[in-house]
Design an enzyme around this catalytic site. Structure first.
Site, mmCIF file in Angstrom:
data_model
loop_
_atom_site.group_PDB
_atom_site.id
_atom_site.type_symbol
_atom_site.label_atom_id
_atom_site.label_comp_id
_atom_site.label_asym_id
_atom_site.label_seq_id
_atom_site.Cartn_x
_atom_site.Cartn_y
_atom_site.Cartn_z
ATOM 1 N N LEU A 93 43.585 37.277 35.010
ATOM 2 C CA LEU A 93 44.998 36.902 35.113
ATOM 3 C C LEU A 93 45.206 35.493 35.641
ATOM 4 O O LEU A 93 46.274 35.170 36.160
ATOM 5 C CB LEU A 93 45.726 37.909 36.028
ATOM 6 C CG LEU A 93 45.572 39.386 35.670
ATOM 7 C CD1 LEU A 93 46.244 40.256 36.711
ATOM 8 C CD2 LEU A 93 46.132 39.665 34.278
ATOM 9 N N GLY A 94 44.199 34.636 35.524
ATOM 10 C CA GLY A 94 44.348 33.266 35.978
ATOM 11 C C GLY A 94 44.595 33.179 37.466
ATOM 12 O O GLY A 94 43.824 33.711 38.278
ATOM 13 N N ALA A 95 45.695 32.556 37.851
ATOM 14 C CA ALA A 95 46.007 32.360 39.267
ATOM 15 C C ALA A 95 46.272 33.667 39.999
ATOM 16 O O ALA A 95 46.246 33.705 41.244
ATOM 17 C CB ALA A 95 47.214 31.438 39.401
ATOM 18 N N ASP A 96 46.531 34.755 39.258
ATOM 19 C CA ASP A 96 46.747 36.070 39.883
ATOM 20 C C ASP A 96 45.452 36.856 40.041
ATOM 21 O O ASP A 96 45.479 38.027 40.428
ATOM 22 C CB ASP A 96 47.748 36.888 39.073
ATOM 23 C CG ASP A 96 49.169 36.373 39.197
ATOM 24 O OD1 ASP A 96 49.502 35.848 40.286
ATOM 25 O OD2 ASP A 96 49.940 36.472 38.231
ATOM 26 N N GLY A 97 44.320 36.248 39.725
ATOM 27 C CA GLY A 97 43.039 36.923 39.909
ATOM 28 C C GLY A 97 42.668 37.807 38.736
ATOM 29 O O GLY A 97 42.750 37.393 37.576
ATOM 30 N N ASP A 139 33.887 34.880 30.453
ATOM 31 C CA ASP A 139 32.507 35.347 30.276
ATOM 32 C C ASP A 139 31.831 35.524 31.628
ATOM 33 O O ASP A 139 31.087 36.487 31.848
ATOM 34 C CB ASP A 139 31.718 34.345 29.435
ATOM 35 C CG ASP A 139 32.443 33.963 28.157
ATOM 36 O OD1 ASP A 139 33.140 34.830 27.595
ATOM 37 O OD2 ASP A 139 32.311 32.811 27.724
#
Length: 301
Positions: free
Chosen positions: A215-219, A246
Site C-alpha cells: 500500500l505504499g506509504a500505508d505499508g 518483489d
C-alpha cells in the site's frame, strides 16, 4: 525449495540524470546499471540473499537472454530457463530530477509448448512453492499460469496485474497485488488500510489462501481466513520503486519458509521492500540485520 517462473524476463537498465527530461533535448549520463530482471527473477535474487533455497525458471532468448543467465550465475543463483527463438526484452528506468520514467518492452512471443517445457523443469526440481510473477508475453493468457499452478503438488504464489488476477481459475496459496491491482481485481476502491483489508478479503474468497497487498506509504496488509495483519511503512528516502513489490513478497516467503508467523513474515517483507526503494536498480541492496525488538527480518547469505 522455492522455484520462480518469469514468463517475460528482462534486462533492467537504470540511468540517473541530475536534470529534468525535455522533449528534443539530448540528455547525457555518465553510466548505466544493467540487472537481470523480471518479477520472478527479482524474487529469486532476494530469496537467495536471505538464505532461502531457490531456482529461477522461465524463458530467455537472444543476447539479452544470455545476459540474464550469465548475471544470475555470477550472483550464485541457480537457474533452469527454457531457451526460445525471440529476444528477451530490455526495460529502461530513467531517474531524473523531475520524476521516474519507465519504458518497458512487450517482449517476445512465447508458446504453449514452451510453457510445457517449464512444467518439465519444475517437475524435475520438485519445489515446495512455485512463484509465478510478472507480465504475460505475447502468445500466452492466464491459462498458462493456471497450468503451472495445477502441474504439480507444489503451492503456487502469483504476482500479476489486477485484471489477470480476476481471470485466474486455479487455486493459489498467495497473491500479492499493490493497491491499484487490488482495485482492478475487485472493483473496490482502496483508499486506506480498512478499504484495503476489505478488498483483500474479497479477493481471497475467489481462490487465494493469502492476499498480501502493498500500500505504499500505508505499508502492507496480509489477509488470510484466520488473520489480518498490518505492517506500517518504514520512513525512508524513496529512490527507485522498481522491484519493491518483489522484495516484499520475497521477505514474506523467506520468513514463512523459516517458520515465522504472519506478523513477522509481513514485517520481514516490509523491511526488504524498504531496502529496495532506497536503492536504484533491481539488484539486491544490503539488507539489515535484526532490529531492536530482536526480530531477524533477513539473514544475509
Amino acid at each position: 525449495m522455492i522455484a520462480t517462473v518469469t514468463l517475460n524476463p528482462a534486462v533492467d537498465q537504470t540511468v540517473t540524470t541530475e536534470q529534468p527530461l525535455s522533449p528534443g533535448e539530448v540528455i547525457r549520463v555518465d553510466d548505466a546499471q544493467f540487472d537481470a530482471g523480471g518479477k520472478g527473477i527479482n524474487v529469486s535474487k532476494y530469496l537467495s540473499e536471505m538464505g532461502t533455497e531457490t531456482v529461477a525458471t522461465g524463458v530467455v532468448g537472444g543476447f539479452l537472454g544470455r545476459f540474464v543467465t550469465e548475471r544470475l550465475a555470477a550472483q550464485g543463483i541457480e537457474s533452469r530457463f527454457v531457451d526460445i527463438d525471440g529476444t528477451t526484452r530490455l526495460n529502461s528506468t530513467v531517474l531524473a530530477t523531475d520524476g521516474e520514467y519507465k519504458l518497458n518492452q512487450r517482449g517476445p512471443v512465447v508458446s504453449d509448448a514452451e510453457v510445457g517445457a517449464i512444467v518439465e523443469r519444475l517437475t524435475s526440481l520438485s519445489p515446495d512453492i512455485v512463484v509465478v510473477a510478472g507480465s504475460l508475453p505475447s502468445g500466452l493468457d492466464t491459462g498458462a499460469i493456471d497450468r503451472l499452478a495445477r502441474a504439480g503438488p507444489w503451492e503456487t504464489a502469483v504476482d500479476v496485474e489486477g485484471a489477470l488476477l480476476r481471470e485466474l481459475d486455479a487455486h493459489y496459496a498467495i497473491c500479492k497485488p499493490n493497491a491499484p491491482e487490488l482495485e482492478a481485481a475487485t472493483d473496490r476502491s482502496v483508499d486506506d488500510r480498512e478499504s484495503a483489508v476489505a478488498a483483500a478479503s474479497s479477493l481471497r474468497e475467489t481462490g487465494f489462501d493469502c492476499v498480501i497487498a502493498s500500500l505504499g506509504a500505508d505499508g502492507a496488509v496480509l489477509v488470510t481466513a484466520d488473520d489480518v495483519v498490518h505492517e506500517p511503512a518504514i520512513d525512508c528516502e524513496v529512490v527507485d520503486t522498481v522491484g519493491a513489490g518483489d522484495a516484499l513478497l520475497s521477505g514474506v516467503l523467506a520468513a514463512r519458509d523459516a517458520g515465522a508467523d504472519d506478523a513477522v513474515a509481513l514485517h520481514t517483507g516490509v523491511v526488504a521492500a524498504t531496502a529496495a526503494v532506497s536503492t536504484p536498480g533491481t539488484d539486491v541492496p544490503p539488507l539489515p540485520e535484526a532490529d531492536e525488538s530482536g526480530v531477524q527480518p533477513v539473514s544475509n547469505s
